[in-house]
Design an enzyme around this catalytic site. Structure first.
Site, PDB file in Angstrom:
ATOM      1  N   GLU A  66       0.822  -1.209   0.000  1.00 32.40           N
ATOM      2  CA  GLU A  66       0.000   0.000   0.000  1.00 32.40           C
ATOM      3  C   GLU A  66       0.860   1.265   0.000  1.00 32.40           C
ATOM      4  OE1 GLU A  66      -2.787  -0.506   3.201  1.00 32.40           O
ATOM      5  OE2 GLU A  66      -3.637  -2.289   2.244  1.00 32.40           O
ATOM      6  N   ILE A 121      -5.577   4.417   1.892  1.00 36.35           N
ATOM      7  CA  ILE A 121      -5.761   3.016   1.545  1.00 36.35           C
ATOM      8  C   ILE A 121      -5.998   2.183   2.815  1.00 36.35           C
ATOM      9  CG2 ILE A 121      -4.712   1.026   0.395  1.00 36.35           C
ATOM     10  CD1 ILE A 121      -2.913   3.042  -1.111  1.00 36.35           C
ATOM     11  N   CYS A 122      -6.970   1.277   2.750  1.00 34.75           N
ATOM     12  CA  CYS A 122      -7.215   0.273   3.786  1.00 34.75           C
ATOM     13  C   CYS A 122      -7.477   0.917   5.162  1.00 34.75           C
ATOM     14  CB  CYS A 122      -6.048  -0.704   3.818  1.00 34.75           C
ATOM     15  SG  CYS A 122      -6.370  -2.239   4.651  1.00 34.75           S
ATOM     16  N   HIS A 123      -6.487   0.922   6.048  1.00 35.24           N
ATOM     17  CA  HIS A 123      -6.604   1.547   7.365  1.00 35.24           C
ATOM     18  C   HIS A 123      -6.233   3.035   7.332  1.00 35.24           C
ATOM     19  CE1 HIS A 123      -6.646  -2.602   8.924  1.00 35.24           C
ATOM     20  NE2 HIS A 123      -7.189  -2.087  10.005  1.00 35.24           N
ATOM     21  N   GLY A 124      -5.802   3.535   6.185  1.00 38.51           N
ATOM     22  CA  GLY A 124      -5.411   4.935   6.046  1.00 38.51           C
ATOM     23  C   GLY A 124      -6.451   5.922   6.554  1.00 38.51           C
TER      24      GLY A 124
END
Length: 152
Positions: free
Chosen positions: A17, A103-106
């Site tokens: 990521e 992104i994702c947990h961003g």
């Protein structure tokens, strides 16, 4: 025209990521600047595939220096949001109207910065409730773009 992309990152980021977007930005001719607590430090991805040298310290940068912001996932955003300097940088960046890629947990940094109320976004399943509690409109899609600024 070359753009400067700020990346808020620390240990245990999700390797791909960071590496995939950073590579794409660089291939497009942009500068990728990594930011953490300490310049010169090396942070490692949680998969053990990537090691990233930190270019700048958070105390030595301002959102005005950059054209876009990348927030890779993994455990990095959760660690960084415990430090108000990273939260403030994120808030000021979003409020400045510049592009943000999370992104994702961003989005955890966006949640802590209190900048997702009424915004459309996606995130990894474990933080969906956090997105909703922060007033974000969650969409279960691979990519969501809100207001031509926020890309999740």
């Amino acid at each position: 025209m070359s753009k400067k992309i700020a990346v808020l990152i620390t240990d245990d980021f999700e390797d791909s990521e960071f590496t995939s977007p950073a590579e794409a930005f660089k291939l497009a001719g942009h500068q990728v600047i990594t930011i953490e607590k300490q310049a010169g430090k090396t942070v490692k991805g949680k998969q053990g595939e990537a090691a990233v040298a930190i270019d700048r310290a958070i105390d030595d940068v301002t959102p005005g220096e950059f054209d876009a912001l990348l927030l890779p996932g993994g455990y990095s955003p959760d660690q960084l949001r415990g430090d108000e300097r990273f939260v403030t940088f994120t808030r000021d960046f979003v409020n400045g109207g510049k592009p943000v890629f999370a992104i994702c947990h961003g989005p955890q940094l966006l949640i802590s910065a209190d900048v997702i109320r009424g915004r459309k976004l996606t995130a990894v399943k474990p933080i969906v409730v956090d997105v909703k509690n922060a007033g974000g409109e969650f969409y279960d899609q691979e990519v969501v773009v809100d207001n031509e600024q926020l890309v999740t």
